[in-house]
Motif scaffolding. Structure first.
Motif, PDB file in Angstrom:
ATOM      1  N   GLU A  52     -18.052 -27.877  95.947  1.00 23.33           N
ATOM      2  CA  GLU A  52     -17.594 -27.627  94.577  1.00 23.33           C
ATOM      3  C   GLU A  52     -17.853 -26.194  94.117  1.00 23.33           C
ATOM      4  O   GLU A  52     -17.500 -25.831  92.998  1.00 23.33           O
ATOM      5  N   ARG A  53     -18.422 -25.354  95.002  1.00 25.06           N
ATOM      6  CA  ARG A  53     -18.803 -24.001  94.586  1.00 25.06           C
ATOM      7  C   ARG A  53     -17.627 -23.177  94.084  1.00 25.06           C
ATOM      8  O   ARG A  53     -17.737 -22.454  93.080  1.00 25.06           O
ATOM      9  N   GLU A  54     -16.482 -23.261  94.746  1.00 25.31           N
ATOM     10  CA  GLU A  54     -15.324 -22.447  94.365  1.00 25.31           C
ATOM     11  C   GLU A  54     -14.783 -22.828  92.993  1.00 25.31           C
ATOM     12  O   GLU A  54     -14.117 -22.022  92.338  1.00 25.31           O
ATOM     13  N   GLU A  55     -15.072 -24.034  92.542  1.00 25.09           N
ATOM     14  CA  GLU A  55     -14.555 -24.499  91.255  1.00 25.09           C
ATOM     15  C   GLU A  55     -15.446 -24.087  90.093  1.00 25.09           C
ATOM     16  O   GLU A  55     -15.066 -24.245  88.931  1.00 25.09           O
ATOM     17  N   LEU A  56     -16.619 -23.550  90.398  1.00 21.21           N
ATOM     18  CA  LEU A  56     -17.623 -23.290  89.365  1.00 21.21           C
ATOM     19  C   LEU A  56     -17.964 -21.809  89.253  1.00 21.21           C
ATOM     20  O   LEU A  56     -17.946 -21.075  90.234  1.00 21.21           O
ATOM     21  N   LYS A  57     -18.281 -21.389  88.038  1.00 17.38           N
ATOM     22  CA  LYS A  57     -18.758 -20.029  87.788  1.00 17.38           C
ATOM     23  C   LYS A  57     -20.199 -20.104  87.296  1.00 17.38           C
ATOM     24  O   LYS A  57     -20.501 -20.857  86.356  1.00 17.38           O
ATOM     25  N   VAL A  58     -21.089 -19.344  87.940  1.00 23.20           N
ATOM     26  CA  VAL A  58     -22.500 -19.321  87.555  1.00 23.20           C
ATOM     27  C   VAL A  58     -22.778 -18.027  86.799  1.00 23.20           C
ATOM     28  O   VAL A  58     -22.770 -16.934  87.377  1.00 23.20           O
ATOM     29  N   SER A  59     -22.982 -18.149  85.497  1.00 23.60           N
ATOM     30  CA  SER A  59     -23.246 -16.996  84.638  1.00 23.60           C
ATOM     31  C   SER A  59     -24.705 -17.012  84.193  1.00 23.60           C
ATOM     32  O   SER A  59     -25.242 -18.061  83.837  1.00 23.60           O
ATOM     33  N   VAL A  60     -25.299 -15.817  84.184  1.00 22.02           N
ATOM     34  CA  VAL A  60     -26.731 -15.709  83.905  1.00 22.02           C
ATOM     35  C   VAL A  60     -26.983 -14.591  82.903  1.00 22.02           C
ATOM     36  O   VAL A  60     -26.305 -13.557  82.920  1.00 22.02           O
ATOM     37  N   LYS A  61     -27.943 -14.801  82.010  1.00 15.16           N
ATOM     38  CA  LYS A  61     -28.471 -13.716  81.180  1.00 15.16           C
ATOM     39  C   LYS A  61     -29.962 -13.630  81.443  1.00 15.16           C
ATOM     40  O   LYS A  61     -30.680 -14.626  81.327  1.00 15.16           O
TER      41      LYS A  61
ATOM     42  N   ASP B  76     -54.852 -15.476  78.452  1.00  9.20           N
ATOM     43  CA  ASP B  76     -54.592 -14.490  79.507  1.00  9.20           C
ATOM     44  C   ASP B  76     -53.162 -14.541  80.036  1.00  9.20           C
ATOM     45  O   ASP B  76     -52.771 -13.700  80.844  1.00  9.20           O
ATOM     46  N   TRP B  77     -52.383 -15.535  79.600  1.00  9.86           N
ATOM     47  CA  TRP B  77     -51.027 -15.679  80.123  1.00  9.86           C
ATOM     48  C   TRP B  77     -50.056 -14.764  79.389  1.00  9.86           C
ATOM     49  O   TRP B  77     -50.120 -14.637  78.165  1.00  9.86           O
ATOM     50  N   ARG B  78     -49.157 -14.144  80.128  1.00  7.99           N
ATOM     51  CA  ARG B  78     -48.101 -13.337  79.510  1.00  7.99           C
ATOM     52  C   ARG B  78     -46.756 -13.760  80.106  1.00  7.99           C
ATOM     53  O   ARG B  78     -46.686 -14.244  81.231  1.00  7.99           O
ATOM     54  N   LEU B  79     -45.723 -13.549  79.328  1.00 11.12           N
ATOM     55  CA  LEU B  79     -44.371 -13.904  79.755  1.00 11.12           C
ATOM     56  C   LEU B  79     -43.737 -12.701  80.436  1.00 11.12           C
ATOM     57  O   LEU B  79     -43.695 -11.611  79.869  1.00 11.12           O
ATOM     58  N   GLU B  80     -43.236 -12.868  81.669  1.00 10.38           N
ATOM     59  CA  GLU B  80     -42.631 -11.759  82.407  1.00 10.38           C
ATOM     60  C   GLU B  80     -41.118 -11.714  82.235  1.00 10.38           C
ATOM     61  O   GLU B  80     -40.545 -10.651  82.008  1.00 10.38           O
ATOM     62  N   TRP B  81     -40.455 -12.855  82.381  1.00 10.51           N
ATOM     63  CA  TRP B  81     -39.006 -12.886  82.200  1.00 10.51           C
ATOM     64  C   TRP B  81     -38.525 -14.308  81.921  1.00 10.51           C
ATOM     65  O   TRP B  81     -39.209 -15.279  82.234  1.00 10.51           O
ATOM     66  N   VAL B  82     -37.347 -14.364  81.302  1.00 10.17           N
ATOM     67  CA  VAL B  82     -36.660 -15.633  81.059  1.00 10.17           C
ATOM     68  C   VAL B  82     -35.227 -15.471  81.543  1.00 10.17           C
ATOM     69  O   VAL B  82     -34.571 -14.467  81.238  1.00 10.17           O
ATOM     70  N   LEU B  83     -34.741 -16.432  82.293  1.00  2.00           N
ATOM     71  CA  LEU B  83     -33.359 -16.417  82.769  1.00  2.00           C
ATOM     72  C   LEU B  83     -32.654 -17.659  82.238  1.00  2.00           C
ATOM     73  O   LEU B  83     -33.126 -18.773  82.424  1.00  2.00           O
ATOM     74  N   ARG B  84     -31.548 -17.445  81.569  1.00  2.00           N
ATOM     75  CA  ARG B  84     -30.733 -18.564  81.078  1.00  2.00           C
ATOM     76  C   ARG B  84     -29.444 -18.612  81.896  1.00  2.00           C
ATOM     77  O   ARG B  84     -28.765 -17.595  82.047  1.00  2.00           O
ATOM     78  N   TYR B  85     -29.128 -19.768  82.436  1.00  2.00           N
ATOM     79  CA  TYR B  85     -27.922 -19.893  83.255  1.00  2.00           C
ATOM     80  C   TYR B  85     -26.963 -20.910  82.661  1.00  2.00           C
ATOM     81  O   TYR B  85     -27.351 -21.838  81.953  1.00  2.00           O
ATOM     82  N   SER B  86     -25.682 -20.692  82.953  1.00  2.00           N
ATOM     83  CA  SER B  86     -24.634 -21.648  82.606  1.00  2.00           C
ATOM     84  C   SER B  86     -23.752 -21.843  83.828  1.00  2.00           C
ATOM     85  O   SER B  86     -23.379 -20.870  84.480  1.00  2.00           O
ATOM     86  N   ILE B  87     -23.431 -23.086  84.141  1.00  2.00           N
ATOM     87  CA  ILE B  87     -22.500 -23.410  85.223  1.00  2.00           C
ATOM     88  C   ILE B  87     -21.227 -23.919  84.566  1.00  2.00           C
ATOM     89  O   ILE B  87     -21.232 -24.948  83.892  1.00  2.00           O
ATOM     90  N   ILE B  88     -20.146 -23.166  84.737  1.00  5.32           N
ATOM     91  CA  ILE B  88     -18.902 -23.439  84.024  1.00  5.32           C
ATOM     92  C   ILE B  88     -17.816 -23.895  84.996  1.00  5.32           C
ATOM     93  O   ILE B  88     -17.641 -23.309  86.067  1.00  5.32           O
ATOM     94  N   VAL B  89     -17.105 -24.953  84.638  1.00  9.53           N
ATOM     95  CA  VAL B  89     -15.962 -25.412  85.425  1.00  9.53           C
ATOM     96  C   VAL B  89     -14.786 -24.487  85.117  1.00  9.53           C
ATOM     97  O   VAL B  89     -14.286 -24.461  83.990  1.00  9.53           O
ATOM     98  N   LYS B  90     -14.360 -23.699  86.091  1.00  5.70           N
ATOM     99  CA  LYS B  90     -13.358 -22.654  85.863  1.00  5.70           C
ATOM    100  C   LYS B  90     -12.056 -23.193  85.285  1.00  5.70           C
ATOM    101  O   LYS B  90     -11.501 -22.642  84.329  1.00  5.70           O
ATOM    102  N   SER B  91     -11.545 -24.266  85.851  1.00  6.92           N
ATOM    103  CA  SER B  91     -10.220 -24.757  85.457  1.00  6.92           C
ATOM    104  C   SER B  91     -10.195 -25.343  84.055  1.00  6.92           C
ATOM    105  O   SER B  91      -9.151 -25.393  83.407  1.00  6.92           O
ATOM    106  N   ARG B  92     -11.354 -25.780  83.568  1.00  2.74           N
ATOM    107  CA  ARG B  92     -11.393 -26.458  82.273  1.00  2.74           C
ATOM    108  C   ARG B  92     -12.172 -25.675  81.216  1.00  2.74           C
ATOM    109  O   ARG B  92     -12.114 -25.998  80.026  1.00  2.74           O
TER     110      ARG B  92
END
Length: 277
Positions: A89-98, A244-260
Motif C-alpha cells: 500500500e506504500r504507493e497509495e500513501l503519502k507520509v508527511s512530517v513536521k 533533569d529531563w529536557r525535550l529534544e524534538w517532537v515529530l508529528r506525522y500524517s499518513i494520507i491516502v493520495k487518491s482520496r
C-alpha cells in the motif's frame, strides 16, 4: 491481579528512573481514542494529552526485559498502536512530517527521521517540514539560523531518506534567501494564519514563480517547552523525579491516502533526554 499490575508499574518506573533517553510514540490518533480531552484547544494541549495517555498505558503494561538489566534508552510506545505501512500500500500513501526542534543540536534531525521511518516501516518520508528552535526574545531569524538544519536535510534528501523538504513561517525575503542559497530547494512553506490573516501578496507571488506550495498551520512558535514535557511525565508517573529531563524534538506525522485526500493515520514521536549530572 492487582499486585501483579502494581509490580508491572513499578518495574516500568524503575526503567524510566534509570534511563537517559526517553523515546515515545503516541500511536495512531485517528483510530485510538486516547486523549483525555476529545477536542484539545491547541496542538500543544493535544501533544501534552498524548504524552500523558501513552505513558499511563505504557506504565501499566511494561515488564522489565527478560535479561533483567535496564537500558539507557526507554521506548515508551504501545506496539499494537503502531500504524506500520504495508509494502503493497506504500504507493497509495503519502507520509508527511513536521519536525519541531527544541535544541540546537542538528544531529537530532537524522535521528528523528530514522525513528519515523522505522516506526512507520518505510524507507523514505515523502515530505519533511522543519520548524527550527525558537529564538530568544528580540532576536530576528536570519538565513544563518536556517542553514545548519537545512544542510542536514539536504544530506537526507541525497541519501533518499526524504523526498522533499519544506520550511515554516518564512516571509518572502527569507524564503527567497534560502531558495537562492540552497542546493535542494524548499518545496513548501507553512504560514501561520493566526499572525497573518491573509497570505502576503509578495510571498504568494514568489511562491507561485518558483513552484513553492504555501500551506497554513496553527502551531505555536514553541509547540512544547521542556517544563510542559516534564509536567506531562510527572502527572503520568507521580513520584518520578523529572527536573533533569529536557525535550529534544517532537515529530508529528500524517499518513494520507493520495487518491482520496483523507488522513489514514496521525501521531507524534517524542524524544527526551536526561541532562548529564
Amino acid at each position: 491481579m492487582e499486585s501483579q499490575n502494581t509490580n508491572v508499574t513499578e518495574n516500568a518506573k524503575a526503567m524510566l528512573k534509570n534511563a537517559k533517553t526517553l523515546k515515545l510514540h503516541t500511536g495512531n490518533l485517528v483510530i485510538r481514542s486516547r486523549l483525555k480531552k476529545k477536542c484539545p484547544s491547541s496542538p500543544s494541549e493535544e501533544l501534552q494529552d498524548c504524552i500523558r495517555a501513552t505513558l499511563i498505558d505504557w506504565l501499566s503494561t511494561t515488564q522489565l526485559p527478560s535479561e533483567g538489566g535496564v537500558s539507557d534508552t526507554v521506548d515508551c510506545s504501545i506496539p499494537e498502536a503502531t500504524e506500520a505501512i504495508k509494502p503493497e500500500e506504500r504507493e497509495e500513501l503519502k507520509v508527511s512530517v513536521k519536525l519541531f526542534l527544541c535544541e540546537t543540536d542538528q544531529s537530532s534531525i537524522p535521528e528523528a527521521v530514522e525513528m519515523a521511518c522505522q516506526t512507520l516501516a518505510v524507507s523514505q518520508l515523502d515530505s519533511v517540514i522543519i520548524a527550527p528552535r525558537g529564538l530568544p526574545e528580540g532576536e530576528v531569524q536570519t538565513l544563518a539560523h536556517l542553514q545548519p538544519a537545512w544542510e542536514v536535510l539536504e544530506a537526507l534528501v541525497g541519501s533518499k531518506k526524504i523526498a522533499a523538504i519544506g520550511t515554516s513561517d518564512l516571509d518572502k525575503d527569507l524564503l527567497e534567501q534560502l531558495y537562492k542559497w540552497s542546493q535542494v530547494k524548499p518545496s513548501s512553506n507553512q504560514v501561520n494564519l493566526a499572525s497573518c490573516c491573509v497570505m502576503p501578496p509578495d510571498l504568494t507571488a514568489f511562491a507561485k514563480d518558483f513552484d513553492i506550495q504555501l500551506l497554513t498551520h496553527s502551531d505555536p512558535k514553541e509547540l512544547m517547552s521542556s517544563s510542559a514535557f516534564q509536567e506531562a511525565v510527572q502527572e503520568s508517573t507521580k513520584e518520578l523525579a523529572v527536573a533533569d529531563w529536557r525535550l529534544e524534538w517532537v515529530l508529528r506525522y500524517s499518513i494520507i491516502v493520495k487518491s482520496r485526500g483523507i488522513i489514514k493515520a496521525k501521531g507524534y514521536l517524542v524524544n527526551g533526554r536526561k541532562a548529564s549530572p
